[in-house]
Design a protein around this motif. Structure first.
Motif, PDB file in Angstrom:
ATOM      1  N   UNK A   1      -3.490 -11.242  -4.724  1.00 37.50           N
ATOM      2  CA  UNK A   1      -3.862 -10.150  -3.829  1.00 37.50           C
ATOM      3  C   UNK A   1      -2.642  -9.295  -3.513  1.00 37.50           C
ATOM      4  N   UNK A   2      -2.903  -8.051  -3.140  1.00 37.83           N
ATOM      5  CA  UNK A   2      -1.823  -7.125  -2.784  1.00 37.83           C
ATOM      6  C   UNK A   2      -2.073  -6.589  -1.388  1.00 37.83           C
ATOM      7  N   UNK A   3      -0.988  -6.493  -0.595  1.00 38.36           N
ATOM      8  CA  UNK A   3      -1.097  -5.934   0.737  1.00 38.36           C
ATOM      9  C   UNK A   3      -0.259  -4.668   0.842  1.00 38.36           C
ATOM     10  N   UNK A   4      -0.670  -3.778   1.719  1.00 37.91           N
ATOM     11  CA  UNK A   4       0.040  -2.524   1.948  1.00 37.91           C
ATOM     12  C   UNK A   4       0.824  -2.644   3.242  1.00 37.91           C
ATOM     13  N   UNK A   5       2.154  -2.682   3.180  1.00 37.32           N
ATOM     14  CA  UNK A   5       2.942  -2.871   4.403  1.00 37.32           C
ATOM     15  C   UNK A   5       2.770  -1.729   5.400  1.00 37.32           C
ATOM     16  N   UNK A   6       2.418  -0.535   4.910  1.00 37.44           N
ATOM     17  CA  UNK A   6       2.306   0.620   5.798  1.00 37.44           C
ATOM     18  C   UNK A   6       0.981   0.631   6.551  1.00 37.44           C
TER      19      UNK A   6
END
Length: 432
Positions: free
Chosen positions: A407-412
Motif C-alpha cells: 500500500x502507498x500513503x500520501x504524507x501530505x
C-alpha cells in the motif's frame, strides 16, 4: 542452561549429509565474506560470489514453478499448508513462513516465492529466522508434529542442505533473533546471547514471563543494542553492549504487548496490553520522546515498525487497521550518551501535540492525542504484521491468512492508503 552439541544424524529435509556436524570455521568464513552472502532473486541487486571451496555461498533453491530441484512429491502437493510462523528479515526485503510441513522464503519487491523446503515426513517449523539474504537460517520446530524438538535451535546451512549446529535448552524456545555477529535465543523467562562464529555464550538475561518471545536487536554494525521485557510489569530492559550499560524504562502501567527498535538502536516504540497508546523512547537515557494514539478501545497490537530513517511508525492491531504515524523527533541528538532532553514527566506533557492542543486541560487527553496520518483497513479475523517497503511511502502488510498487501500513503493528504498490490502467498494464483 543451554547446551551446544553436534548434529550427527541427517536432518529429514531433502539432500541431507549423514556426516553433518557443527564446524565453527564454516560460520567464521560466512562472517568473513558476509557481503557476498546475498540471496539474489530477480529485482535484488547482485553481489559477487566467492569460490565454493573457501566460503559459504548462497544456493537457495528457486521457486518450484521455475525449476526447483526439490523432491517432486513436494512440488506437486497443491494442498494449502497451515502457517505457524510469519516474519520479515532484517531489511524487510524478504519474509519467511514456517508451516506444518517446512518453511518458505519470499521476496517482497517484486513479490515472488524464491525458495521452499518441505520435509518428507511433514514436520512443522515454528520459527524461521533469516540472516538478511544469506543461506544461514535458524529453525525451531513447531505445530502438532514438529520437525525438530521445540527446545532446540537448529542452525541450518541451505548451501549444504543440512544443519551445521544446534543449541539445546531445558524449556521451549519462544523466539530467535539474528545479527551478523550474534544469535539471541528467547525462552519464556530467560534470554541467551551467543557469539555467531563459534556459538559461545556471552550473556544471560532474566525477564518477566515472556510467552510471546518479545526481543529485538539493532542491526547497525558495531553498535549492539538489545531490548527485552524487564522483571516488572510494563518495564523494558535496554542493553547497550558497546558501552556495557543497562537501562530500564517503565514504559506502561500494563504489561508490554509489543515493541520494536530502530535499526540503529536509538529509538524504542512500545505498546501495552491496552493497545490504545504507543510510546516512543530514547534508548540512551530512557526519556519519552513522543506518544501517539491508535484508538480509544482496547486492542491487541500485533506489530510495530519504524521506517528506515525513523520518520514514520507503522502499527497493526486486531482491529483490522494499519496506522502510519508521523514522528516528530530530533534524530540528531539521539546518538549522544548525555541527552539534554527534559525529564520523562515533562516530555509526556509537551510532546503530544495536535490541532486541538490549545484546549489541552479543558478536554480529556483523548482529544489532544496525536492520531495517525494514514490508515489501511483489512478484513478482520486474521493477524497482520507490517513493515515499510523499499519504495517511498509504501508499507507491506502480511497476514496469517496468507495475504500480502503493498500500500502507498500520501504524507501530505493522509487518509486511507492506496492498495497497490495483493497476493495470497499460500495460493499464488490468487492475486490482483
Amino acid at each position: 542452561m543451554a547446551t551446544l552439541s553436534s548434529f550427527s544424524s541427517p536432518p529429514p529435509f531433502p539432500n541431507p549429509n549423514p556426516n553433518s556436524e557443527f564446524v565453527s570455521p564454516m560460520l567464521q568464513k560466512y562472517l568473513d565474506h558476509q557481503e557476498q552472502q546475498q540471496l539474489i532473486p530477480p529485482g535484488i541487486e547482485e553481489g559477487e560470489n566467492e569460490n565454493q571451496s573457501n566460503s559459504i555461498t548462497p544456493n537457495l533453491s528457486p521457486n518450484p514453478s521455475t525449476g526447483s530441484n526439490l523432491n517432486s512429491s513436494v512440488s506437486t502437493d497443491r494442498s494449502q499448508p497451515s502457517l505457524l510462523h510469519l516474519s520479515f528479515n532484517q531489511d524487510y526485503g524478504c519474509f519467511t513462513t514456517g508451516t506444518d510441513r517446512g518453511f518458505r522464503i519470499y521476496n517482497c519487491d517484486p513479490f515472488r516465492e524464491i525458495f521452499r523446503r518441505d520435509s518428507d515426513n511433514g514436520g512443522g517449523i515454528g520459527t524461521v529466522e533469516m540472516l538478511f539474504r544469506c543461506n544461514i537460517l535458524a529453525l525451531v520446530g513447531g505445530g502438532d508434529n514438529p520437525q525438530y524438538p521445540m527446545n532446540k535451535v537448529m542452525i541450518w546451512d541451505d548451501h549444504q542442505g543440512r544443519c551445521i549446529g544446534e543449541l539445546s535448552f531445558r524449556s521451549e524456545v519462544r523466539g530467535v533473533r539474528l545479527r551478523r555477529d550474534r544469535i539471541v535465543v528467547v525462552l519464556e523467562q530467560k534470554i541467551f546471547v551467543y557469539q555467531f562464529k563459534d556459538l559461545k555464550l556471552l550473556h544471560q538475561i532474566e525477564t518477566i514471563s515472556n510467552p510471546k518471545g518479545l526481543c529485538e536487536v539493532s542491526q547497525v554494525s558495531g553498535s549492539f543494542v538489545l531490548i527485552c521485557p524487564g522483571l516488572q510489569k510494563g518495564q523494558v530492559r535496554v542493553e547497550h553492549y558497546a558501552s556495557k550499560r543497562t537501562k530500564f524504562i517503565l514504559a506502561h502501567d500494563s504489561r508490554i504487548a509489543c515493541f520494536t527498535l530502530s535499526k540503529d538502536g536509538h529509538l524504542l516504540a512500545t505498546a501495552s496490553t491496552k493497545g490504545t497508546l504507543v510510546r516512543i523512547f530514547n534508548t540512551q537515557d530512557g526519556t519519552l520522546l513522543q506518544e501517539v494514539r491508535r484508538g480509544a478501545d482496547r486492542a491487541e497490537i500485533y506489530s510495530l515498525s519504524f521506517s528506515p530513517c525513523s520518520q514514520w511508525l507503522a502499527v497493526s492491531s486486531d482491529k483490522g487497521t494499519v496506522h502510519v504515524f508521523s514522528l516528530k523527533i530530533n534524530l540528531g541528538n539521539l546518538g549522544s550518551e548525555n541527552s539534554n532532553s527534559p525529564p520523562h514527566s515533562e516530555l509526556s506533557r509537551t510532546s503530544s501535540s495536535s490541532s486541538l492542543s490549545f484546549i489541552k486541560g479543558v478536554l480529556p487527553k483523548y482529544f489532544s492525542s496525536e492520531w495517525s496520518v494514514a490508515q489501511f483497513h483489512l478484513p478482520e479475523g486474521s493477524q497482520y504484521i507490517v513493515a515499510f517497503g523499499h519504495q517511498k511511502n509504501t508499507v507491506v502488510i502480511l497476514g496469517l491468512d496468507g495475504s500480502f498487501y503493498r500500500c502507498k500513503f500520501d504524507p501530505a493528504t493522509g487518509g486511507e492508503m492506496t492498495q497497490l498490490e495483493y497476493h495470497n502467498f499460500l495460493k499464488p494464483e490468487e492475486s490482483f
